[in-house]
Design a protein around this motif. Structure first.
Motif, PDB file in Angstrom:
ATOM      1  N   SER A   1      -6.874   6.470  17.333  1.00 15.23           N
ATOM      2  CA  SER A   1      -5.627   7.142  17.004  1.00 15.23           C
ATOM      3  C   SER A   1      -5.425   7.203  15.498  1.00 15.23           C
ATOM      4  O   SER A   1      -6.081   6.497  14.728  1.00 15.23           O
ATOM      5  CB  SER A   1      -4.447   6.401  17.639  1.00 15.23           C
ATOM      6  N   LEU A   2      -4.478   8.038  15.089  1.00 18.07           N
ATOM      7  CA  LEU A   2      -4.019   8.036  13.704  1.00 18.07           C
ATOM      8  C   LEU A   2      -3.104   6.843  13.489  1.00 18.07           C
ATOM      9  O   LEU A   2      -2.192   6.600  14.276  1.00 18.07           O
ATOM     10  CB  LEU A   2      -3.255   9.327  13.407  1.00 18.07           C
ATOM     11  N   ARG A   3      -3.365   6.096  12.412  1.00 18.35           N
ATOM     12  CA  ARG A   3      -2.449   5.024  11.994  1.00 18.35           C
ATOM     13  C   ARG A   3      -1.939   5.361  10.601  1.00 18.35           C
ATOM     14  O   ARG A   3      -2.715   5.548   9.669  1.00 18.35           O
ATOM     15  CB  ARG A   3      -3.145   3.658  11.992  1.00 18.35           C
ATOM     16  N   LEU A   4      -0.626   5.424  10.501  1.00 22.61           N
ATOM     17  CA  LEU A   4       0.032   5.744   9.253  1.00 22.61           C
ATOM     18  C   LEU A   4       0.539   4.453   8.617  1.00 22.61           C
ATOM     19  O   LEU A   4       1.338   3.723   9.216  1.00 22.61           O
ATOM     20  CB  LEU A   4       1.205   6.691   9.541  1.00 22.61           C
ATOM     21  N   TYR A   5       0.056   4.168   7.417  1.00 21.84           N
ATOM     22  CA  TYR A   5       0.496   3.004   6.649  1.00 21.84           C
ATOM     23  C   TYR A   5       1.512   3.497   5.616  1.00 21.84           C
ATOM     24  O   TYR A   5       1.163   4.265   4.716  1.00 21.84           O
ATOM     25  CB  TYR A   5      -0.688   2.332   5.963  1.00 21.84           C
ATOM     26  N   LEU A   6       2.740   3.069   5.766  1.00 23.29           N
ATOM     27  CA  LEU A   6       3.834   3.530   4.914  1.00 23.29           C
ATOM     28  C   LEU A   6       4.164   2.439   3.901  1.00 23.29           C
ATOM     29  O   LEU A   6       4.780   1.419   4.243  1.00 23.29           O
ATOM     30  CB  LEU A   6       5.059   3.862   5.765  1.00 23.29           C
ATOM     31  N   LEU A   7       3.749   2.646   2.662  1.00 26.23           N
ATOM     32  CA  LEU A   7       3.862   1.626   1.617  1.00 26.23           C
ATOM     33  C   LEU A   7       4.923   2.009   0.597  1.00 26.23           C
ATOM     34  O   LEU A   7       4.876   3.094   0.012  1.00 26.23           O
ATOM     35  CB  LEU A   7       2.513   1.459   0.907  1.00 26.23           C
ATOM     36  N   ARG A   8       5.875   1.126   0.385  1.00 24.84           N
ATOM     37  CA  ARG A   8       6.814   1.337  -0.717  1.00 24.84           C
ATOM     38  C   ARG A   8       6.169   0.870  -2.015  1.00 24.84           C
ATOM     39  O   ARG A   8       5.398  -0.102  -2.039  1.00 24.84           O
ATOM     40  CB  ARG A   8       8.118   0.568  -0.485  1.00 24.84           C
ATOM     41  N   HIS A   9       6.490   1.557  -3.096  1.00 25.96           N
ATOM     42  CA  HIS A   9       5.932   1.180  -4.404  1.00 25.96           C
ATOM     43  C   HIS A   9       6.301  -0.246  -4.775  1.00 25.96           C
ATOM     44  O   HIS A   9       7.259  -0.837  -4.255  1.00 25.96           O
ATOM     45  CB  HIS A   9       6.426   2.151  -5.481  1.00 25.96           C
ATOM     46  N   GLY A  10       5.556  -0.799  -5.730  1.00 28.28           N
ATOM     47  CA  GLY A  10       5.830  -2.137  -6.220  1.00 28.28           C
ATOM     48  C   GLY A  10       7.107  -2.206  -7.052  1.00 28.28           C
ATOM     49  O   GLY A  10       7.796  -1.197  -7.272  1.00 28.28           O
ATOM     50  N   GLU A  11       7.400  -3.386  -7.534  1.00 27.21           N
ATOM     51  CA  GLU A  11       8.668  -3.638  -8.218  1.00 27.21           C
ATOM     52  C   GLU A  11       8.835  -2.779  -9.473  1.00 27.21           C
ATOM     53  O   GLU A  11       7.907  -2.608 -10.262  1.00 27.21           O
ATOM     54  CB  GLU A  11       8.753  -5.110  -8.616  1.00 27.21           C
ATOM     55  N   THR A  12      10.050  -2.246  -9.650  1.00 27.33           N
ATOM     56  CA  THR A  12      10.491  -1.625 -10.904  1.00 27.33           C
ATOM     57  C   THR A  12      11.725  -2.374 -11.370  1.00 27.33           C
ATOM     58  O   THR A  12      12.280  -3.204 -10.645  1.00 27.33           O
ATOM     59  CB  THR A  12      10.848  -0.134 -10.719  1.00 27.33           C
ATOM     60  N   ILE A  13      12.179  -2.049 -12.557  1.00 28.77           N
ATOM     61  CA  ILE A  13      13.395  -2.698 -13.050  1.00 28.77           C
ATOM     62  C   ILE A  13      14.581  -2.375 -12.152  1.00 28.77           C
ATOM     63  O   ILE A  13      15.489  -3.188 -11.968  1.00 28.77           O
ATOM     64  CB  ILE A  13      13.678  -2.301 -14.519  1.00 28.77           C
ATOM     65  N   TYR A  14      14.572  -1.194 -11.531  1.00 33.61           N
ATOM     66  CA  TYR A  14      15.689  -0.807 -10.662  1.00 33.61           C
ATOM     67  C   TYR A  14      15.622  -1.510  -9.306  1.00 33.61           C
ATOM     68  O   TYR A  14      16.650  -1.869  -8.734  1.00 33.61           O
ATOM     69  CB  TYR A  14      15.733   0.707 -10.480  1.00 33.61           C
TER      70      TYR A  14
END
Length: 212
Positions: free
Chosen positions: A2-15
């Protein structure tokens, strides 16, 4: 397979560290954010990847770059994966917005699907543009692992759309801390959430950082 979608949020920013509204603003990662991106690459480079789709912002590109370099794959930039446009709230704190845009803020908290930040985007609008990218991925990659690197609100809205959760509740039902990854498998009966908001691949000192 199957298709597996890995949804990654970006790393830390000052905000993401301070909790300020950051949508179309384009900060780079903090030094700790770059370490998060490297940790993701080191842990997940063992998987066979079909493609990497990335929001065209500095913080998302910097997050995807270590993995792409390590496995020798080009990232594909898509505007549909950009963060919510916070309009007049960009760069402001929640306290400032509450004081200066009180009515809009209350409406947004109550029903963000249809009520935007002042002069910004609704969740419905974000879902519409992000869904085009997800549909493209499903068409081009019916099987295998695909990475999507995006932003807090956008990823939560994508997850709500895939899982049939009311878009107006995206802030109440889904968490997406900096550098967290969620995994959705596209199976016989539709999208199946396998992992939500995982950060255990990070070293303990990065995982313990305060942030939104």
């Amino acid at each position: 397979m199957s298709l597996r979608l890995y949804l990654l949020r970006h790393g830390e920013t000052i905000y993401s560290r301070t909790g300020g509204f950051c949508g179309i603003l384009d900060p780079d990662l903090t030094p700790e954010g770059h370490l998060m991106a490297q940790a993701f690459a080191e842990f997940y480079s063992k998987l066979p990847w079909e493609a990497v789709y990335v929001s065209p912002m500095k913080r998302t590109i910097a997050t995807a770059k270590p993995l792409c370099e390590q496995i020798g794959i080009n990232m594909q930039l898509r505007d549909g994966l950009k963060e919510i446009h916070y309009g007049k709230w960009e760069g402001k704190t929640a306290d400032y917005v509450r004081e200066n845009y009180g009515d809009d803020y209350v409406r947004w908290l109550t029903e963000p699907a249809w009520n935007p930040p002042t002069e910004g985007e609704t969740a419905v609008e974000i879902a519409s543009r992000a869904s085009v990218v997800i549909a493209e991925i499903e068409e081009k990659h019916p099987t295998g692992n695909v990475l999507v690197v995006s932003h807090k609100a956008t990823l939560r809205i994508i997850l709500c759309t895939l899982l049939g959760i009311d878009l107006g509740r995206y802030r109440d039902r889904i968490q997406a801390l900096a550098a967290s990854v969620s995994i959705v498998k596209f199976d016989t009966h539709g999208p199946l959430l396998e992992v939500l908001g995982d950060r255990y691949y990070l070293p303990e000192n990065l995982r313990a950082l305060a942030g939104t």
